[in-house]
Design a protein around this motif. Structure first.
Motif, PDB file in Angstrom:
ATOM      1  N   VAL A 177     -30.290  14.078  32.934  1.00  9.61           N
ATOM      2  CA  VAL A 177     -29.409  13.969  31.759  1.00  9.61           C
ATOM      3  C   VAL A 177     -28.780  15.345  31.522  1.00  9.61           C
ATOM      4  O   VAL A 177     -29.418  16.363  31.799  1.00  9.61           O
ATOM      5  CB  VAL A 177     -30.214  13.548  30.498  1.00  9.61           C
ATOM      6  N   VAL A 178     -27.549  15.340  31.048  1.00  9.93           N
ATOM      7  CA  VAL A 178     -26.927  16.622  30.704  1.00  9.93           C
ATOM      8  C   VAL A 178     -26.559  16.633  29.228  1.00  9.93           C
ATOM      9  O   VAL A 178     -26.055  15.631  28.698  1.00  9.93           O
ATOM     10  CB  VAL A 178     -25.690  16.919  31.609  1.00  9.93           C
ATOM     11  N   ILE A 179     -26.841  17.746  28.547  1.00 11.26           N
ATOM     12  CA  ILE A 179     -26.420  17.878  27.141  1.00 11.26           C
ATOM     13  C   ILE A 179     -25.842  19.286  26.935  1.00 11.26           C
ATOM     14  O   ILE A 179     -26.335  20.252  27.508  1.00 11.26           O
ATOM     15  CB  ILE A 179     -27.594  17.629  26.145  1.00 11.26           C
ATOM     16  N   TYR A 180     -24.818  19.371  26.152  1.00  2.31           N
ATOM     17  CA  TYR A 180     -24.226  20.688  25.856  1.00  2.31           C
ATOM     18  C   TYR A 180     -23.455  20.651  24.555  1.00  2.31           C
ATOM     19  O   TYR A 180     -23.062  19.583  24.066  1.00  2.31           O
ATOM     20  CB  TYR A 180     -23.331  21.178  27.002  1.00  2.31           C
ATOM     21  N   GLY A 181     -23.268  21.834  23.988  1.00  2.37           N
ATOM     22  CA  GLY A 181     -22.542  21.958  22.718  1.00  2.37           C
ATOM     23  C   GLY A 181     -21.088  21.537  22.853  1.00  2.37           C
ATOM     24  O   GLY A 181     -20.599  21.314  23.959  1.00  2.37           O
ATOM     25  N   GLY A 182     -20.427  21.396  21.723  1.00  3.83           N
ATOM     26  CA  GLY A 182     -19.010  21.035  21.742  1.00  3.83           C
ATOM     27  C   GLY A 182     -18.807  19.535  21.844  1.00  3.83           C
ATOM     28  O   GLY A 182     -17.678  19.047  21.822  1.00  3.83           O
ATOM     29  N   THR A 183     -19.893  18.781  22.002  1.00  3.48           N
ATOM     30  CA  THR A 183     -19.798  17.318  22.000  1.00  3.48           C
ATOM     31  C   THR A 183     -20.627  16.820  20.817  1.00  3.48           C
ATOM     32  O   THR A 183     -21.414  17.576  20.249  1.00  3.48           O
ATOM     33  CB  THR A 183     -20.387  16.716  23.296  1.00  3.48           C
ATOM     34  N   GLN A 184     -20.490  15.564  20.466  1.00  3.80           N
ATOM     35  CA  GLN A 184     -21.256  14.984  19.355  1.00  3.80           C
ATOM     36  C   GLN A 184     -22.755  15.058  19.646  1.00  3.80           C
ATOM     37  O   GLN A 184     -23.185  14.634  20.722  1.00  3.80           O
ATOM     38  CB  GLN A 184     -20.893  13.499  19.219  1.00  3.80           C
ATOM     39  N   THR A 185     -23.516  15.561  18.679  1.00  6.38           N
ATOM     40  CA  THR A 185     -24.971  15.641  18.892  1.00  6.38           C
ATOM     41  C   THR A 185     -25.538  14.238  19.089  1.00  6.38           C
ATOM     42  O   THR A 185     -26.435  14.027  19.905  1.00  6.38           O
ATOM     43  CB  THR A 185     -25.649  16.311  17.679  1.00  6.38           C
ATOM     44  N   ASP A 186     -24.981  13.260  18.355  1.00  6.31           N
ATOM     45  CA  ASP A 186     -25.469  11.879  18.473  1.00  6.31           C
ATOM     46  C   ASP A 186     -25.334  11.372  19.907  1.00  6.31           C
ATOM     47  O   ASP A 186     -26.168  10.615  20.385  1.00  6.31           O
ATOM     48  CB  ASP A 186     -24.663  10.940  17.560  1.00  6.31           C
TER      49      ASP A 186
END
Ligand SMILES: Nc1ncnc2c1ncn2[C@@H]1O[C@H](COP(=O)(O)OP(=O)(O)OP(=O)(O)O)[C@@H](O)[C@H]1O
Length: 442
Positions: A104-113
């Protein structure tokens, strides 16, 4: 290794044999050792950590994760920019195709949800930027107790002032397994000594340090040029460089300021990068921050519109070209009025790493001092530097040649004034910095 190579979609990824950093790092990681690895830009470091981590996970019989409010990944990979974590995630996906391991990838600048939703679907390998990672941990969507592998890509950047605090927070979470119960891996093309000291706090005492090629050196496949261009003419020079670039190549322009690619909305950033990758828009303007780690095929030119402030920054910037055995070209604009001290600084930084060069410099300084003493009566009344300038000139060119060789620069147009200031700035000789207009005569 053969088993690992055939087992994880290596052939599908288009890799027929291991690159040197992979050849040395993979057995170390497979053996369960902590590792700090330094190899030049574009040398395949991503695969060097992904492949053995995935192989170990498979060997340990990892079970695929399914929907849960809180996920407990076995591996966390952190990197400094959104584009870079996404790139690592895409590479991981290639190897994991057909396995039960879910990246999985997560990063700032996108919706936390949106990040939470992605994580909750199942997560064995989490690729993340530090801010978003800590946020999701705080929200208890990620539990750390099963973490067996912690990877810091662009590790020197992850441990410097910008992200160092976040990294400390991450490893000191009460649920994060201590360093002797997890495997910590650090990769970068540059590892300044102070960062090496810091990094050892995150690694087991018996960690291994692999250096492939010249430690922290610029990629040898990049032809480097420094052009002396006045600040006001940089724009015209850039147009000239653009016009001389072939139609099929991509060109990255790196600025020192902030108004660029990074200031855009995340969606716009992704579109800009996609357009650049596909060649729809063959020029991308970015800062050093954005330029680190990006792996884009066909980038044949990098233009340093402004000089970087550190050797490391320089190495990463020009490393966007000449990747994976291909050749590339880097042009750095150098304004002899405003950049002179920066250039000196860069060279001095490099000298500090090479004690023999510092010694050489000091010996040149000594010969200057002797010369000045024996010619004291001939010195110029205004700044006392004229009589030895011609003598200095020949020393300077030899010295400059040595430095440029060391930096791997093929050709250059550097003001001798920069070199003179450099020599004058060496310890105990700073009084000669007042070289004034006499230096023009060198
Ligand atoms: N064994 C291999 N054979 C062929 N190509 C490879 C191999 N391993 C990696 N590559 C390719 O090499 C390119 C550079 O790899 P990667 O981005 O991992 O470099 P890097 O060392 O991390 O660079 P940087 O320091 O700039 O981040 C990628 O396009 C990758 O797909």
């Amino acid at each position: 290794l053969t088993e690992v190579l055939t087992g994880f979609n290596i052939a599908k990824a288009g890799y027929s044999k291991l690159m040197p950093v992979q050849k040395y790092s993979i057995p170390i990681i497979l053996a369960g050792r902590d590792l700090m690895a330094c190899a030049q830009t574009g040398s395949g470091k991503t695969v060097a950590f992904l492949l053995p981590v995935v192989a170990n996970m498979m060997k340990d019989g990892v079970t695929g994760s399914s929907y849960k409010e809180q996920q407990e990944p076995e591996c966390i990979i952190v990197a400094p920019t959104r584009e870079l974590v996404n790139q690592i995630f895409m590479e991981a996906r290639k190897f994991l195709y057909g396995t039960c391991i879910r990246p999985v990838v997560i990063y700032g600048g996108t919706q936390t949800d949106h990040s939470i939703y992605q994580v909750m679907q199942g997560c064995n390998i989490l690729c993340a930027t530090p801010g978003r990672l800590l946020d999701i941990i705080r929200r208890e969507k990620i539990g750390l107790c099963k973490v067996k592998y912690l990877v810091l890509d662009e590790a020197d950047r992850m441990l410097d002032m910008g992200f160092g605090l976040d990294m400390r927070k991450l490893v000191s979470y009460p649920t994060m397994p201590p360093k002797d119960e997890r495997q910590t891996l650090m990769f970068s093309a540059t590892f300044p000594e102070e960062v090496q000291r810091l990094a050892s706090q995150f690694l087991k005492p018996d960690y291994l340090f692999v250096v492939v090629g010249h430690m922290g050196g610029a990629c040898s496949d990049v032809q480097q040029h420094i052009l002396q261009v006045a600040q006001c003419s940089k724009r015209d020079k850039l147009i000239e460089v653009l016009q001389s670039t072939g139609n099929l190549s991509l060109l990255l322009v790196v600025f020192q300021g902030r108004q660029n690619f990074l200031d855009r909305e995340q969606r716009e950033r992704e579109i800009a990068l996609q357009d650049f990758r596909s060649g729809k828009c063959p020029v991308l303007v970015a800062t050093s921050v954005a330029a680190r780690g990006l792996d884009i095929e066909n980038v044949q030119h990098v233009v340093n519109f402004d000089l970087p402030s550190t050797i490391e920054e320089y190495v990463h910037r020009i490393g966007r070209t000449g990747r994976c055995g291909n050749t590339g070209k880097a042009v750095s604009f150098f304004d002899s009025n405003s950049d002179v001290y920066k250039f000196t600084f860069l060279i001095i930084l490099e000298m500090n790493r090479k004690s023999w060069l510092l010694e050489l410099c000091l010996s040149i300084k000594v010969s200057f001092a002797v010369y000045i003493q024996s010619n004291a009566t001939e010195t110029c009344l205004s700044c006392k530097c004229v009589p030895y300038l011609s003598h200095a000139s020949s020393k300077c060119s030899v010295f400059l040649k040595l430095i440029l060789d060391l930096l791997g620069l093929d050709s250059y147009t550097v003001s001798l004034r920069a070199v003179f200031v450099l020599i004058c700035s060496v310890k105990n000789y700073s009084e000669r910095e007042d070289v004034c207009e006499c230096t023009q005569r060198i």
